[in-house]
Write an enzyme that holds these catalytic residues in place. Structure first.
Site, short mmCIF file in Angstrom:
data_model
loop_
_atom_site.label_atom_id
_atom_site.label_comp_id
_atom_site.label_asym_id
_atom_site.label_seq_id
_atom_site.Cartn_x
_atom_site.Cartn_y
_atom_site.Cartn_z
N LYS A 28 0.82 -1.22 0.00
CA LYS A 28 0.00 0.00 0.00
C LYS A 28 0.85 1.26 0.00
CE LYS A 28 -3.28 -2.92 0.35
NZ LYS A 28 -4.04 -3.35 -0.81
N LYS A 78 -1.39 2.90 9.15
CA LYS A 78 -1.86 1.77 8.34
C LYS A 78 -0.73 0.81 8.04
CE LYS A 78 -5.46 4.35 5.89
NZ LYS A 78 -6.03 4.70 4.57
N GLY A 126 -8.30 -3.49 3.52
CA GLY A 126 -9.57 -3.92 4.08
C GLY A 126 -9.67 -3.66 5.57
N GLU A 184 -1.23 8.64 7.77
CA GLU A 184 -2.02 9.62 7.02
C GLU A 184 -2.81 10.48 7.98
OE1 GLU A 184 -4.64 7.38 4.44
OE2 GLU A 184 -3.07 7.13 2.94
N HIS A 232 -17.18 5.86 1.26
CA HIS A 232 -16.34 4.96 0.47
C HIS A 232 -16.95 4.88 -0.93
CE1 HIS A 232 -14.27 0.83 -0.11
NE2 HIS A 232 -14.96 1.06 -1.20
N LYS A 260 -18.78 -4.90 3.78
CA LYS A 260 -19.84 -4.15 3.12
C LYS A 260 -21.16 -4.89 3.27
CE LYS A 260 -16.39 -2.46 -0.07
NZ LYS A 260 -15.60 -2.82 -1.26
N ARG A 295 -8.96 -7.52 -8.38
CA ARG A 295 -9.82 -8.69 -8.58
C ARG A 295 -11.22 -8.22 -8.99
NH1 ARG A 295 -9.97 -7.48 -2.97
NH2 ARG A 295 -12.07 -6.86 -2.40
N VAL A 305 -17.16 -8.58 -5.00
CA VAL A 305 -18.50 -9.09 -4.66
C VAL A 305 -19.58 -8.20 -5.29
CG1 VAL A 305 -20.12 -9.48 -2.75
CG2 VAL A 305 -17.70 -10.09 -2.47
N ARG A 360 -26.32 -7.67 0.67
CA ARG A 360 -25.67 -8.95 0.91
C ARG A 360 -26.48 -9.73 1.94
NH1 ARG A 360 -19.12 -8.20 0.91
NH2 ARG A 360 -19.02 -6.65 -0.76
C1 MV4 Z 1 -8.84 5.88 6.15
C2 MV4 Z 1 -9.91 6.43 6.88
C3 MV4 Z 1 -9.83 7.76 7.23
N1 MV4 Z 1 -8.73 8.48 6.92
N2 MV4 Z 1 -7.78 6.65 5.84
C4 MV4 Z 1 -10.51 1.37 6.01
C5 MV4 Z 1 -10.07 0.25 5.14
C6 MV4 Z 1 -8.88 0.69 4.40
N3 MV4 Z 1 -9.13 0.52 3.00
C7 MV4 Z 1 -8.70 2.12 4.75
N4 MV4 Z 1 -9.75 2.50 5.64
C8 MV4 Z 1 -9.87 3.78 6.07
N5 MV4 Z 1 -8.83 4.60 5.76
C9 MV4 Z 1 -7.74 7.91 6.22
N6 MV4 Z 1 -6.66 8.65 5.92
C10 MV4 Z 1 -10.98 5.60 7.21
C11 MV4 Z 1 -10.96 4.26 6.81
C12 MV4 Z 1 -12.11 3.49 7.22
C13 MV4 Z 1 -13.05 3.05 6.31
C14 MV4 Z 1 -12.94 3.31 4.96
C15 MV4 Z 1 -13.87 2.86 4.07
C16 MV4 Z 1 -14.97 2.16 4.52
C17 MV4 Z 1 -15.12 1.89 5.86
C18 MV4 Z 1 -14.17 2.32 6.77
C19 MV4 Z 1 -14.33 2.04 8.12
C20 MV4 Z 1 -13.38 2.48 9.00
C21 MV4 Z 1 -12.27 3.19 8.57
#
Ligand code: MV4
Length: 447
Positions: free
Chosen positions: A116, A158, A164, A200, A208, A237, A292, A295, A336
């Site tokens: 990432k 992260k 995920g 970050e 999302h 999701k 990929r 779903v 789902r």
């Molecule tokens: C974030 C964020 C807020 N700020 N990054 C969750 C999964 C991974 N793909 C990254 N994620 C997040 N990154 C920054 N800089 C909040 C999340 C996040 C989230 C993102 C999408 C859908 C659901 C989520 C649930 C919790 C946190």
């Protein structure tokens, strides 16, 4: 075209792939564990090979057995579906080495996007918007402290090998930073065998929104618009829709172009998804790429009139993408349906489905491998069906979904159907005044 494809997966996605293969005149080979001997993907494939016992480590994840199954059945290509080995670079590489086409990206693309921090660096170099943060990996606790001071709290740490949502830490103030940095590294080391983390700015209450893209072997990369996947619970999701209720044509095109630029950083091949965070000011930021089929791909299929599995197969065979302008028509929602008890912390609910009566009618699609008498094994993901409805407008799709959920009868196990009925009737769903925290903080299921 390929004459025969092996499907290295189970459940609804295996069946979904078999259906497109039949329409394309391609023979199919199913593989199955002993727990799935009575599954529909086994019955509907032209051939089926048992690859081991119930645990996925001993069956669906066992690369030598999948290769052997492909070799004894003369399959020319393997479709990995989602989950299991779909984003395993080694599997993609081993298929290549055995002259079996992996229907998906190359090992290089999977590896580069799977790292990432590296993927994010590539985005910065190519003008794709990212959340401000550390310049690459955090090198020490002191580096974490200094970086957080520079970007300002709250911050998020992260795992570079994560994705995920695994191995993440939100840090609200400096007093917690060293401890959270160490604990993120420990969790990343335990989960991914790699302690690397990056930082970050934490985007508060985002949505999302992800863009579907396709890339072929002739250098074409196109986007097929967005899916809004804001409704999640513990990074699972639950409801997805297309188009997003909060995008207009101008923002869609900007995000689409950013997604194409993101895919170009690796000259992407096949179907992929670029995930973005969308903040309250409608600024968007690259989060990660999924290499990929996902779903939730059906909501894109329904509004764009593409068969994404067909596109994957054609691309893998070397055919160029057909050049047609993107037209998104109407609105599509997916719920789902999981074998889980929403009244009991979504506890898995395996066992025999005594009655299974799926809904029907205009613009109702059900992707499922289960039927009356099917026994849900306890060994795998709990999703047993996807209910997808379409209509000219979001409000008509919402009403159609409620109607279809009410028609859907599943007896013998608990499912998420009653949860979805309450959710689709909630004012915050109706107005789409939601963010990624909504299901965990603001929505309460009252059975
Ligand atoms: C974030 C964020 C807020 N700020 N990054 C969750 C999964 C991974 N793909 C990254 N994620 C997040 N990154 C920054 N800089 C909040 C999340 C996040 C989230 C993102 C999408 C859908 C659901 C989520 C649930 C919790 C946190």
């Amino acid at each position: 075209m390929f004459k025969k494809i092996l499907i290295a997966n189970r459940g609804e996605i295996a069946l979904r792939i078999i259906r497109t293969c039949k329409e394309m005149g391609i023979k199919t080979v199913a593989v199955y564990s002993t727990a799935d001997a009575n599954s529909l993907h086994v019955k509907f494939a032209d051939e089926a090979v048992c690859i081991g016992p119930a645990p996925s480590r001993e069956s669906y994840l066992k690369i030598p057995r999948l290769l052997a199954a492909a070799e004894i059945t003369n399959a020319e290509a393997i479709h990995p579906g989602y989950g299991f080995l779909a984003e395993n670079a080694e599997f993609s590489r081993i298929c290549e080495e055995h002259n079996i086409t992996f229907i998906g990206p190359t090992p290089y693309m999977i590896e580069t996007m799977g790292d990432k921090s590296k993927a994010k660096d590539n985005m910065i170099k190519n003008g794709v918007p990212v959340v401000p943060g550390s310049d690459g990996l955090l090198e020490s606790a002191d580096h974490a402290v200094k970086t957080a001071q520079k970007i300002g709290y709250p911050v998020i740490i992260k795992a570079s090998a994560g994705g995920g949502g695994r191995g993440m830490r939100i840090v609200k103030e400096e007093s917690e930073i060293v401890r959270q940095y160490e604990s993120a590294r420990e969790e990343a080391r335990a989960a991914f065998n790699c302690p690397d983390v990056y930082m970050e700015k934490f985007v508060v209450e985002p949505r999302h929104v992800e863009i579907q893209i396709l890339g072929d072997k002739h250098g074409n990369i196109i986007h097929l618009g967005e899916r809004d996947c804001t409704l999640q619970r513990r990074h699972q999701k639950l409801v997805e829709e297309a188009p997003s209720p909060v995008l207009d044509a101008e923002l869609r095109e900007r995000m689409g172009q950013a997604a194409v630029a993101a895919a170009k950083t690796v000259d992407y091949l096949g179907a992929g998804t670029i995930e973005f965070l969308l903040d309250k000011n409608k600024d968007f930021y690259f989060m990660e790429m999924n290499t990929r089929i996902q779903v939730e791909h059906p909501v894109t299929e329904e509004v764009t009139n593409y068969d994404l599995i067909k596109s994957q197969i054609e691309i893998a065979y070397g055919m160029p993408l057909e050049k047609r302008p993107l037209k998104m028509r109407g609105h599509s929602i997916e719920c789902r349906i999981n074998a889980e008890d929403p009244a009991n912390g979504f506890r898995p609910s395996a066992g025999k489905i005594t009655v299974f009566h799926p809904p029907g009618g205009h613009s109702v699609r059900i992707d499922t491998h289960v039927y009356s008498g099917y026994v849900v094994p306890p060994n795998y993901d709990s999703m047993i069906a996807k209910l997808i409805v379409s209509a000219p407008t979001r409000e008509e799709a919402r009403k159609r979904m409620i109607r279809a959920l009410q028609e859907f009868i599943i007896e013998g196990i608990k499912t998420t159907i009653p949860y979805h009925i309450q959710l689709l009737n909630d004012d915050n769903f109706i107005n789409s005044t939601i963010n990624t925290r909504f299901l965990e903080t603001d929505f309460h299921f009252n059975p």
